[in-house]
Design an enzyme around this catalytic site. Structure first.
Site, PDB file in Angstrom:
ATOM      1  N   HIS A 174       1.938   4.896   4.475  1.00 52.23           N
ATOM      2  CA  HIS A 174       0.718   5.305   3.331  1.00 52.23           C
ATOM      3  C   HIS A 174       1.322   6.941   3.299  1.00 52.23           C
ATOM      4  CE1 HIS A 174      -2.489   2.371   4.630  1.00 52.23           C
ATOM      5  NE2 HIS A 174      -1.609   1.777   4.085  1.00 52.23           N
TER       6      HIS A 174
ATOM      7  N   SER B 248       0.827  -1.255   0.021  1.00 46.18           N
ATOM      8  CA  SER B 248      -0.094   0.030  -0.054  1.00 46.18           C
ATOM      9  C   SER B 248       0.808   1.318  -0.034  1.00 46.18           C
ATOM     10  CB  SER B 248      -0.895  -0.132   0.982  1.00 46.18           C
ATOM     11  OG  SER B 248      -0.265  -0.386   2.639  1.00 46.18           O
TER      12      SER B 248
END
Length: 329
Positions: A264, A208
Site C-alpha cells: 500500500h 490495492s
C-alpha cells in the site's frame, strides 16, 4: 465519494421600472408582491435536477430533485464501459473465478478455512502468479505485475473493486485511458517492489497497491490544477476525500493481520512521484506557480531513484530461504 460540482439554483428576477411619465396614475408596485414573485413555488424543484447547495452527487441531487443522488452516481461516478477501469475490473473478476476453479481442482479447495477473505489457499495464489520473492529472483519477473490481477477472496475483491470504481472512472475522465493504464501498472510495480524489499517471505496479491497509486497520482493532479475551476471546481473537498481514503485504507491495514501495508505504501509513494512527474498542469496551487518544471524534474529523479534502488535491493540484497516451485504441484 468524490466531491462533484454543485448547481446553485438560479432565481428568475423580475425587474420593475420605477420611472413613470407625468400624469401616470398607475400605483407603485408593491415590494412584497415582487418578493413573492421572485420565489418559486415550494412544490417545484429549484434547479432542474434538485441541485441545491447541500445536495450531493453530479449536478446536485438525484433525479427529480431528490435529496440524495442515484446509487450509481455514488458507487461509480462517471461510469462508462469504454474505459480502462471497466476492462481491468472485468479481467480481475474473471481471474478470480479462475482462482476458485484452480483452487478447487488442484489445491485444498476454492474456499479454505485459513483464509479469512473467503478464498483459496496461499499455495494456489502463489501458483497463479502472486508476489513471491523466491520466484521473482528465479526469473519470474511477471510477478511484479500479476499480483494486481489476483485477489485473496470474495471480501478482498469486493472491497477493492468498489473502491476502484468509486475513484477510477473520475480519474480516467481527467487523464484519459492511456495515462490511467500507465499509472495503474507502474504503481502496481512500485507497490510490489517495496513489498519485495520489506516483506520478502510473504505471498501478496491484490489491486490495492495500484489503487493507492491512483490515489497518489490524483492527489498530485489536484495540486497541479488547484486554481483551474473549469476542470476542478472544488479542489479542497476532493483533496480531503483522497486523504480520507488514505486514512481508511491504512487504518484497516494496521488493525488487521494479513494486510500488505508495504505494498500500500509503495503504491501510494510511487503514484505521488509519478503523478507530479507526468500529470498535466494548468493552474497549479500557489506554492507551485512558476515552479512546475522544477517539480517535475525533482519528482522524476525521485521516481527513478525509487525504482532503481528497490530493484537492486530485490535482486542483490534481500536473501530468501524459500523455494519457488518446491512446494507446488
Amino acid at each position: 465519494n468524490l466531491s462533484e460540482e454543485k448547481n446553485i439554483p438560479q432565481t428568475r428576477i423580475i425587474v420593475m421600472a420605477n420611472v413613470h411619465r407625468l400624469g401616470d396614475s398607475e400605483p407603485m408596485p408593491n415590494p412584497n408582491a415582487q418578493r413573492r414573485q421572485q420565489q418559486p413555488p415550494p412544490s417545484q424543484p429549484t434547479g432542474g435536477g434538485g441541485g441545491g447547495p447541500f445536495m450531493m452527487g453530479a449536478g446536485g441531487g438525484g433525479a427529480g430533485g431528490a435529496m440524495y443522488p442515484p446509487i450509481n452516481k455514488v458507487l461509480a461516478p462517471n461510469f462508462t464501459t469504454r474505459s480502462f477501469i471497466f476492462i481491468i475490473s472485468m479481467i480481475q473478476i474473471l481471474v478470480f473465478v479462475l482462482e476458485l476453479i484452480v483452487g478447487q481442482i488442484w489445491f485444498c479447495g476454492a474456499f479454505v478455512t485459513g483464509n479469512d477473505m473467503a478464498g483459496p489457499s496461499s499455495e494456489c495464489l502463489k501458483w497463479m502468479g502472486g508476489k513471491y520473492l523466491p520466484c521473482i529472483q528465479n526469473g519470474e519477473v511477471y510477478r511484479f505485475i500479476t499480483p494486481a490481477l489476483l485477489h485473496a477472496g470474495i471480501l478482498h475483491i469486493f472491497t477493492n473493486l468498489v473502491s476502484q470504481t468509486m475513484i477510477g472512472y473520475t480519474c480516467e475522465l481527467h487523464w484519459g485511458s492511456l495515462r490511467m493504464c500507465c499509472f495503474y501498472f507502474a504503481t502496481a510495480f512500485g507497490a510490489t517492489l517495496l513489498s519485495c524489499a520489506a516483506s520478502a517471505g510473504s505471498v501478496s496479491v491484490g489491486a490495492s497497491g495500484a489503487l493507492l497509486g491512483i490515489i497518489g497520482a490524483y492527489m498530485a493532479w489536484i495540486l497541479m490544477n488547484w486554481n483551474n475551476r473549469d476542470v476542478l471546481p472544488q479542489p479542497c473537498p476532493r483533496m480531503c476525500t483522497m486523504i480520507t481514503w488514505l486514512f481508511i485504507i491504512f487504518m484497516i491495514g494496521i488493525s488487521m493481520t494479513g494486510i500488505d501495508n508495504f505494498a500500500h505504501l509503495g503504491g501510494w509513494m510511487s503514484g505521488l512521484m509519478l503523478g507530479f512527474t507526468f500529470n498535466k498542469s494548468t493552474m497549479p496551487v500557489s506554492f507551485m506557480d512558476g515552479r512546475v518544471s522544477c517539480v517535475r524534474i525533482t519528482f522524476g529523479v525521485l521516481s527513478l531513484a525509487y525504482f532503481v534502488t528497490l530493484l537492486a535491493v530485490t535482486f542483490l540484497v534481500v536473501e530468501t530461504s524459500g523455494e519457488c516451485w518446491g512446494d507446488l504441484p
